[in-house]
Design a protein around this motif. Structure first.
Motif, PDB file in Angstrom:
ATOM      1  N   PRO A 188      13.251 -17.229   5.799  1.00  0.00           N
ATOM      2  CA  PRO A 188      14.531 -17.051   6.502  1.00  0.00           C
ATOM      3  C   PRO A 188      15.434 -16.007   5.852  1.00  0.00           C
ATOM      4  CG  PRO A 188      13.982 -19.380   6.361  1.00  0.00           C
ATOM      5  CD  PRO A 188      12.958 -18.659   5.529  1.00  0.00           C
ATOM      6  N   GLU A 189      15.518 -16.021   4.533  1.00  0.00           N
ATOM      7  CA  GLU A 189      16.408 -15.059   3.865  1.00  0.00           C
ATOM      8  C   GLU A 189      15.864 -13.638   3.973  1.00  0.00           C
ATOM      9  OE1 GLU A 189      18.931 -14.364  -0.268  1.00  0.00           O
ATOM     10  OE2 GLU A 189      17.410 -15.946  -0.193  1.00  0.00           O
ATOM     11  N   GLU A 190      14.560 -13.456   3.796  1.00  0.00           N
ATOM     12  CA  GLU A 190      13.976 -12.115   3.889  1.00  0.00           C
ATOM     13  C   GLU A 190      14.106 -11.564   5.297  1.00  0.00           C
ATOM     14  OE1 GLU A 190      11.148  -8.943   4.554  1.00  0.00           O
ATOM     15  OE2 GLU A 190      10.951 -10.955   5.404  1.00  0.00           O
ATOM     16  N   THR A 191      13.914 -12.427   6.293  1.00  0.00           N
ATOM     17  CA  THR A 191      14.075 -12.001   7.688  1.00  0.00           C
ATOM     18  C   THR A 191      15.504 -11.589   7.967  1.00  0.00           C
ATOM     19  OG1 THR A 191      12.298 -13.495   8.387  1.00  0.00           O
ATOM     20  CG2 THR A 191      13.816 -12.733  10.092  1.00  0.00           C
ATOM     21  N   TRP A 192      16.462 -12.375   7.464  1.00  0.00           N
ATOM     22  CA  TRP A 192      17.880 -12.031   7.622  1.00  0.00           C
ATOM     23  C   TRP A 192      18.190 -10.712   6.929  1.00  0.00           C
ATOM     24  CZ3 TRP A 192      21.051 -11.478   3.319  1.00  0.00           C
ATOM     25  CH2 TRP A 192      22.387 -11.156   3.600  1.00  0.00           C
ATOM     26  N   LEU A 193      17.693 -10.554   5.708  1.00  0.00           N
ATOM     27  CA  LEU A 193      17.979  -9.339   4.939  1.00  0.00           C
ATOM     28  C   LEU A 193      17.486  -8.099   5.655  1.00  0.00           C
ATOM     29  CD1 LEU A 193      18.926  -7.908   2.357  1.00  0.00           C
ATOM     30  CD2 LEU A 193      16.681  -8.402   1.354  1.00  0.00           C
ATOM     31  N   LYS A 194      16.263  -8.142   6.129  1.00  0.00           N
ATOM     32  CA  LYS A 194      15.689  -6.985   6.808  1.00  0.00           C
ATOM     33  C   LYS A 194      16.497  -6.641   8.066  1.00  0.00           C
ATOM     34  CE  LYS A 194      11.265  -6.688   6.702  1.00  0.00           C
ATOM     35  NZ  LYS A 194       9.813  -6.907   6.959  1.00  0.00           N
ATOM     36  N   SER A 195      16.899  -7.644   8.805  1.00  0.00           N
ATOM     37  CA  SER A 195      17.687  -7.417  10.018  1.00  0.00           C
ATOM     38  C   SER A 195      19.069  -6.864   9.688  1.00  0.00           C
ATOM     39  CB  SER A 195      17.812  -8.724  10.801  1.00  0.00           C
ATOM     40  OG  SER A 195      18.652  -8.569  11.923  1.00  0.00           O
ATOM     41  N   ASP A 196      19.695  -7.408   8.651  1.00  0.00           N
ATOM     42  CA  ASP A 196      21.029  -6.961   8.265  1.00  0.00           C
ATOM     43  C   ASP A 196      21.000  -5.515   7.800  1.00  0.00           C
ATOM     44  OD1 ASP A 196      23.872  -8.291   7.501  1.00  0.00           O
ATOM     45  OD2 ASP A 196      23.353  -6.755   6.035  1.00  0.00           O
ATOM     46  N   LEU A 197      19.988  -5.161   7.031  1.00  0.00           N
ATOM     47  CA  LEU A 197      19.866  -3.781   6.566  1.00  0.00           C
ATOM     48  C   LEU A 197      19.631  -2.818   7.726  1.00  0.00           C
ATOM     49  CD1 LEU A 197      17.669  -4.400   3.402  1.00  0.00           C
ATOM     50  CD2 LEU A 197      20.036  -3.578   3.406  1.00  0.00           C
ATOM     51  N   ALA A 198      18.811  -3.240   8.691  1.00  0.00           N
ATOM     52  CA  ALA A 198      18.535  -2.380   9.849  1.00  0.00           C
ATOM     53  C   ALA A 198      19.783  -2.115  10.676  1.00  0.00           C
ATOM     54  CB  ALA A 198      17.458  -3.031  10.723  1.00  0.00           C
ATOM     55  N   ALA A 199      20.743  -3.039  10.621  1.00  0.00           N
ATOM     56  CA  ALA A 199      21.983  -2.881  11.378  1.00  0.00           C
ATOM     57  C   ALA A 199      22.977  -1.950  10.686  1.00  0.00           C
ATOM     58  CB  ALA A 199      22.632  -4.242  11.605  1.00  0.00           C
TER      59      ALA A 199
END
Length: 334
Positions: A188-199
């Motif tokens: 969950p945290e890695e998925t959130w991190l990747k999405s947040d960085l892409a934004a």
């Protein structure tokens, strides 16, 4: 009679000449453009071709300060936290608290009696991260109760915010804690991190949490945390600039490197371990690769000045100590 006329003629001619001159000036005044009769003519408008252009004021570059440390307050040994709180008190800006904030158990009583009288004075401007001592309580409930919405979603402990051109990510590096769900690929945290960085593809990137991927601490099981490598890989792919950590009760600055620990001056992430908030001092072992500056005998805080396209760092020691470290770097996404 003739003589009399001869004496009057020059006067008549002179008078007539003066009248003619005055009439000529009056006539010229009436025929001239209005602007020619103005005592203080206005300069041409700046938009006119060939006109006088008024220089435009340059927009002021806005910088933001982020200051803090990890491993902070203990009721058994409160002097260190008091010393570093005096430093933060003099530095305006956002405060980062990189975990292990209230020793020994992160309990409600310890937050109230240990942290609150020192760094708690800056609570309203603090962005905290979870340490392992907060997880003596398996759900870190006292931590989330103390901070409320400032700690991010309850149970997760990871969130992000912006300071001008900089995007700041607060990580929960307690990968084995209940409700975190690990830090590996697809967690969950890695998925959130990747999405947040892409934004935030054009932002300068800084992240902080409690544990470090790289450290020269004596006990490697305590100092080095390879379970964070996937999070580092996402940060590296997004061209992050800085990662801050605590856990080791010392100060250590690394040269820019990739997630494998290979020096990378052009694209690497600079890690700074600043577990100097006041709890205690921890010995450092032999320097690991890319370690540039180290000290384990000084409490203090790290002050970062974040500007568009660049940053500056300064380690400020407690009163009476002379260890310092400072420098600057550029933002990969500038």
């Amino acid at each position: 009679m003739v003589v009399g006329m001869a004496s009057e003629t020059p006067r008549t001619i002179e008078h007539a000449f003066r009248c003619a001159v005055v009439a000529a000036f009056l006539l010229l005044g009436l025929l001239s453009p209005v602007g020619a009769r103005s005592a203080n003519p206005k300069p041409p408008h700046s938009s006119q071709r060939g006109g006088i252009r008024t220089p435009q004021k340059k927009r002021a570059v806005q910088s933001f300060v982020l200051v803090g440390a990890g491993d902070i307050a203990s009721c058994k040994e409160p002097e260190g936290a008091r010393a570093t709180a005096k430093l933060v008190e003099k530095i305006p800006g956002t405060v980062f608290a990189a975990g292990d904030l209230a020793y020994e158990k992160g309990s409600a009583e310890e937050f109230k009696n240990c942290y609150d009288p020192t760094w708690g004075r800056f609570k309203d401007r603090t962005k905290p991260a979870l340490g392992n001592h907060e997880y003596v309580n398996p759900t870190a409930q006292p931590y989330f109760d103390y901070w409320g919405a400032q700690a991010g979603p309850r149970g997760q402990g990871y969130y992000s915010y912006d300071l001008g051109a900089w995007h700041i990510l607060v990580l929960n590096t307690n990968c084995n804690a209940r409700r975190v769900g690990g830090c590996g690929s697809g967690s969950p945290e890695e998925t959130w991190l990747k999405s947040d960085l892409a934004a935030h593809p054009k932002a300068c990137i800084l992240a902080y949490g409690h544990h470090a991927l790289f450290s020269s601490g004596v006990f490697k099981w305590h100092a080095v945390h390879p379970e964070l490598k996937e999070l580092w890989a996402d940060l590296y792919a997004a061209h992050a600039d800085l990662v801050l950590a605590g856990h080791e009760h010392s100060y250590e600055r690394f040269a820019p490197q990739d997630p494998e620990g290979q020096a990378d001056r052009e694209h690497g992430i600079r890690e700074i371990v600043v577990g100097t908030g006041g709890r205690s001092h921890g010995l450092l072992g032999f320097a690991t690769p890319n370690s540039e500056v180290r000290d384990w005998q000084t409490y203090g805080v790290l002050k970062l000045t974040l500007s568009p396209g660049k940053y500056m760092w300064e380690f400020i020691p407690e009163e009476g100590k002379d260890f310092r470290d400072s420098g600057s770097g550029t933002c990969h996404n500038q």
